[in-house]
Design an enzyme around this catalytic site. Structure first.
Site: not given
Ligand code: NAD
Length: 296
Positions: A175, A185
């Protein structure tokens, strides 16, 4: 994009709302066999939701079939071996009955079950103090964010690397808070994303030379996922992007998933951080700023 004959392991799927889900489905639509890694403490709720049909609508693929995964693995990206798992975690009721969830064990089990894989997706992050400003984040909270959100990629590549085909693709999600200040954040997540992006380049070099792997990241725009809701201001982030990005529309998880399938197929692309954010990263001015409105 044709990914028939390819095997993918997608880590970080806990429901049908996040990037991991959309990427897994897109890889399956392109023909890949998909294995899923789900955070151990939410494994039960995920499988119960799947079995009860809660995800059926989201499982529908373009060809009319329902998205299926080959196997689901409980995982916890905080731990490399069982020696790392504290007693209180082992005894936690959400981990009860689960074994083999550390990264070395998951990688070994995947290799035993399916042989070498082609695509590894790291779509996970966690910061226990994400709602706190960096200045108020404890050392423990900061290091926990780095451990689960950044070092986890290093460890995943170290353990899966020997079990991946040459030319294979590793992808993580980052991000823009890694390179620009995004108030709110917190908890060390911005630092964790900066580490993740830097590591993307170093790991591209090391895993490229060692196993012929490619390592890339997608810097995604804001999406209302379960993890993002925990930040506490995701609706503001989405509204801000919609008001100020070159493309004035919601960002769909499927758009990020499309870029993920491209990176899985792009045999000369490595060490890259690709923005998939409706162009938000290109802006140096907030066009909805009150300062502008007041002047004009
Ligand atoms: P999401 O909740 O679908 O995915 C995050 C996942 O991480 C969850 O399923 C959670 O159970 C898992 N998780 C957390 N701790 C963990 C651990 N110790 N071991 C294994 N799994 C673990 O949410 P998302 O937003 O799709 O996130 C996915 C990626 O995208 C992340 O890296 C997030 O930072 C990134 N991201 C998200 C956004 C946004 O706005 N949603 C923007 C940019 C980047």
């Amino acid at each position: 994009m044709d990914l028939r004959g390819k095997k993918a392991f997608v880590a970080g799927i806990g429901d049908d709302q996040g990037f991991g889900w959309a990427i897994a489905k897109a890889l399956a639509e392109a023909g890949a066999e998909v294995l899923i890694g789900t955070w151990a403490p939410i494994l039960k709720i995920f499988t119960m939701s799947w079995e009860s049909g809660k995800f059926d609508e989201s499982r529908k693929m373009k060809n009319g079939k329902l998205f299926e995964y080959k196997k689901l693995y409980a995982m916890d990206a905080m731990f490399d071996t069982m020696d790392d798992v504290p007693q209180e975690v082992r005894e936690n009721k959400r981990y009860a009955g689960l074994t083999g969830y550390t990264l070395s064990e998951v990688a070994a089990q995947v290799a035993k079950d399916f042989g070498k894989i082609d695509i590894l997706v790291h779509s996970l992050a966690n910061a226990p103090e994400v709602t706190k400003p960096l200045l108020e984040t404890s050392r423990k909270g900061y290091l926990a964010a780095m451990s689960s959100s950044s070092y986890s990629l290093v460890s995943m590549i170290a353990h899966f690397g020997p079990h991946m085909h040459r030319g294979g693709s590793v992808l993580s999600l980052t991000y823009i808070a890694s390179e620009r200040a995004i108030p709110g954040y917190g908890g060390g997540m911005s630092s964790a994303k900066a580490a993740l992006e830097s590591d993307t380049r170093t790991l591209a070099w090391e895993a490229g030379r060692k196993w012929g792997l490619r390592v890339n990241a997608i810097s995604a725009g804001a999406l209302r996922s379960r993890a993002a809701k925990a930040i506490g201001m995701i609706d503001d982030m989405i509204a801000y992007a919609k008001a100020n990005a070159p493309l004035q529309k919601d960002l769909e998880a499927e758009e990020v998933a499309f870029a993920a399938t491209f990176l899985a197929s792009a045999t000369a692309v490595t060490g890259h951080v690709l923005y998939v954010d409706n162009g938000m990263h290109a802006m140096g001015m907030a066009v909805d700023s009150q300062a502008i409105q007041t002047r004009s």
